[in-house]
Design a protein around this motif. Structure first.
Motif, PDB file in Angstrom:
ATOM      1  N   ASN A  70       0.849  -1.188   0.000  1.00 28.39           N
ATOM      2  CA  ASN A  70       0.000   0.000   0.000  1.00 28.39           C
ATOM      3  C   ASN A  70       0.890   1.245   0.000  1.00 28.39           C
ATOM      4  N   GLU A  71       0.509   2.232  -0.797  1.00 32.42           N
ATOM      5  CA  GLU A  71       1.304   3.458  -0.874  1.00 32.42           C
ATOM      6  C   GLU A  71       1.105   4.307   0.377  1.00 32.42           C
ATOM      7  N   LYS A  72       2.226   4.774   0.935  1.00 28.44           N
ATOM      8  CA  LYS A  72       2.218   5.745   2.026  1.00 28.44           C
ATOM      9  C   LYS A  72       3.051   6.936   1.569  1.00 28.44           C
ATOM     10  N   ILE A  73       2.505   8.133   1.717  1.00 27.00           N
ATOM     11  CA  ILE A  73       3.207   9.341   1.289  1.00 27.00           C
ATOM     12  C   ILE A  73       3.929   9.953   2.489  1.00 27.00           C
ATOM     13  N   VAL A  74       5.198  10.284   2.310  1.00 30.70           N
ATOM     14  CA  VAL A  74       5.992  10.824   3.413  1.00 30.70           C
ATOM     15  C   VAL A  74       6.286  12.316   3.255  1.00 30.70           C
ATOM     16  N   LYS A  75       6.040  12.848   2.060  1.00 38.63           N
ATOM     17  CA  LYS A  75       6.382  14.264   1.836  1.00 38.63           C
ATOM     18  C   LYS A  75       5.768  14.746   0.532  1.00 38.63           C
ATOM     19  N   PHE A  76       5.417  16.035   0.502  1.00 42.72           N
ATOM     20  CA  PHE A  76       5.003  16.698  -0.738  1.00 42.72           C
ATOM     21  C   PHE A  76       6.010  17.791  -1.065  1.00 42.72           C
ATOM     22  N   SER A  77       6.206  18.049  -2.344  1.00 41.82           N
ATOM     23  CA  SER A  77       7.070  19.146  -2.768  1.00 41.82           C
ATOM     24  C   SER A  77       6.321  20.050  -3.738  1.00 41.82           C
ATOM     25  N   PHE A  78       6.473  21.358  -3.533  1.00 43.48           N
ATOM     26  CA  PHE A  78       5.786  22.360  -4.334  1.00 43.48           C
ATOM     27  C   PHE A  78       6.809  23.207  -5.104  1.00 43.48           C
ATOM     28  N   ILE A  79       6.348  24.275  -5.718  1.00 45.27           N
ATOM     29  CA  ILE A  79       7.214  25.155  -6.514  1.00 45.27           C
ATOM     30  C   ILE A  79       8.412  25.632  -5.680  1.00 45.27           C
ATOM     31  N   ASP A  80       9.600  25.564  -6.286  1.00 47.17           N
ATOM     32  CA  ASP A  80      10.888  25.971  -5.713  1.00 47.17           C
ATOM     33  C   ASP A  80      11.419  24.994  -4.671  1.00 47.17           C
ATOM     34  N   ASP A  81      10.691  23.920  -4.370  1.00 42.67           N
ATOM     35  CA  ASP A  81      11.204  22.902  -3.453  1.00 42.67           C
ATOM     36  C   ASP A  81      12.234  22.034  -4.164  1.00 42.67           C
ATOM     37  N   PHE A  82      12.939  21.237  -3.372  1.00 41.76           N
ATOM     38  CA  PHE A  82      14.053  20.437  -3.861  1.00 41.76           C
ATOM     39  C   PHE A  82      13.662  18.962  -3.886  1.00 41.76           C
ATOM     40  N   LEU A  83      14.003  18.279  -4.972  1.00 43.22           N
ATOM     41  CA  LEU A  83      13.752  16.843  -5.110  1.00 43.22           C
ATOM     42  C   LEU A  83      15.081  16.098  -5.055  1.00 43.22           C
ATOM     43  N   ALA A  84      15.163  15.087  -4.187  1.00 44.08           N
ATOM     44  CA  ALA A  84      16.387  14.293  -4.117  1.00 44.08           C
ATOM     45  C   ALA A  84      16.170  13.108  -3.187  1.00 44.08           C
ATOM     46  N   ASN A  85      16.991  12.080  -3.377  1.00 46.15           N
ATOM     47  CA  ASN A  85      17.109  11.001  -2.404  1.00 46.15           C
ATOM     48  C   ASN A  85      18.599  10.816  -2.156  1.00 46.15           C
ATOM     49  N   CYS A  86      19.109  11.575  -1.186  1.00 50.12           N
ATOM     50  CA  CYS A  86      20.547  11.595  -0.927  1.00 50.12           C
ATOM     51  C   CYS A  86      21.052  10.246  -0.431  1.00 50.12           C
ATOM     52  N   GLU A  87      20.223   9.546   0.346  1.00 51.60           N
ATOM     53  CA  GLU A  87      20.635   8.241   0.870  1.00 51.60           C
ATOM     54  C   GLU A  87      20.906   7.256  -0.266  1.00 51.60           C
ATOM     55  N   SER A  88      20.002   7.209  -1.234  1.00 44.83           N
ATOM     56  CA  SER A  88      20.178   6.315  -2.372  1.00 44.83           C
ATOM     57  C   SER A  88      21.442   6.671  -3.153  1.00 44.83           C
TER      58      SER A  88
END
Length: 202
Positions: A70-88
């Motif tokens: 089942n999908e669980k959402i942990v965060k939303f990102s909007f305009i000017d926000d940053f997308l990344a998965n630094c751990e990966s």
């Protein structure tokens, strides 16, 4: 080489004033504009992260799958926000998080490997990187606090008071996945709060 920056950099300059114009131009040299359709992924489950990005337009969700898929959402990102998965990226490990557009979006995509050498030469960029990491930690901490609230009603009320952008822009189904509750329970909570507001106004 000095060149004129696209208009979206003006917003980023206001958000991160420590970065100089020349440094934004260096970043622009290694960045590309990418269009992502609603439902398409910036990063998929099981893929190793190689890119980060700033959101120029649109919205994204960071989601995980529980034991029952089942999908669980942990965060939303909007305009000017940053997308990344630094751990990966740092561990060169498959991502446990999927980053997906919840509406048609445009991003400024950056190859992380090309970005790394700039941190040694430009401390302002390193400072922003640390700021972004701190913001991520604060968002994770807030989400954990929201989930510690006992009822869907309390969780939804928290968003109404502290994060109205989520209430205004995100679908009820995705808010339910973010609050780890059912859509039906969240709908009842929302109706109750709307009735309370009407009664107060009356």
């Amino acid at each position: 080489m000095i060149h004129e920056l696209a208009p979206h950099y003006q917003r980023l300059m206001k958000k991160y004033p420590v970065v100089t114009l020349a440094e934004w131009q260096l970043l622009d040299n290694i960045a590309t504009i990418k269009h992502i359709k609603k439902g398409d992924s910036f990063l998929r489950y099981g893929k190793v992260a190689r890119y980060s990005a700033f959101v120029i337009s649109g919205m994204f969700k960071f989601s995980i799958l529980d034991e029952e898929c089942n999908e669980k959402i942990v965060k939303f990102s909007f305009i000017d926000d940053f997308l990344a998965n630094c751990e990966s990226y740092n561990k060169k490990a498959p991502s446990a998080v999927s980053i997906t557009a919840v509406e048609d979006a445009v991003i400024l995509r950056i190859n992380i490997k090309k970005m790394q050498p700039l941190y040694d030469l430009h401390l302002n960029l390193l400072h922003v990187n640390l700021q972004l990491y701190q913001e991520l930690m604060e968002q994770q901490s807030e989400h954990q606090y929201i989930l510690s609230l006992k009822s869907p009603l309390q969780r939804y009320r928290f968003l109404m008071e502290r994060r109205p952008a989520i209430i205004q822009k995100i679908s009820l189904t995705n808010i339910a996945r973010y609050l780890y509750t059912s859509r039906e329970a969240l709908s009842r909570a929302r109706l109750y709060l709307l009735d309370q507001t009407r009664n107060f106004c009356d």
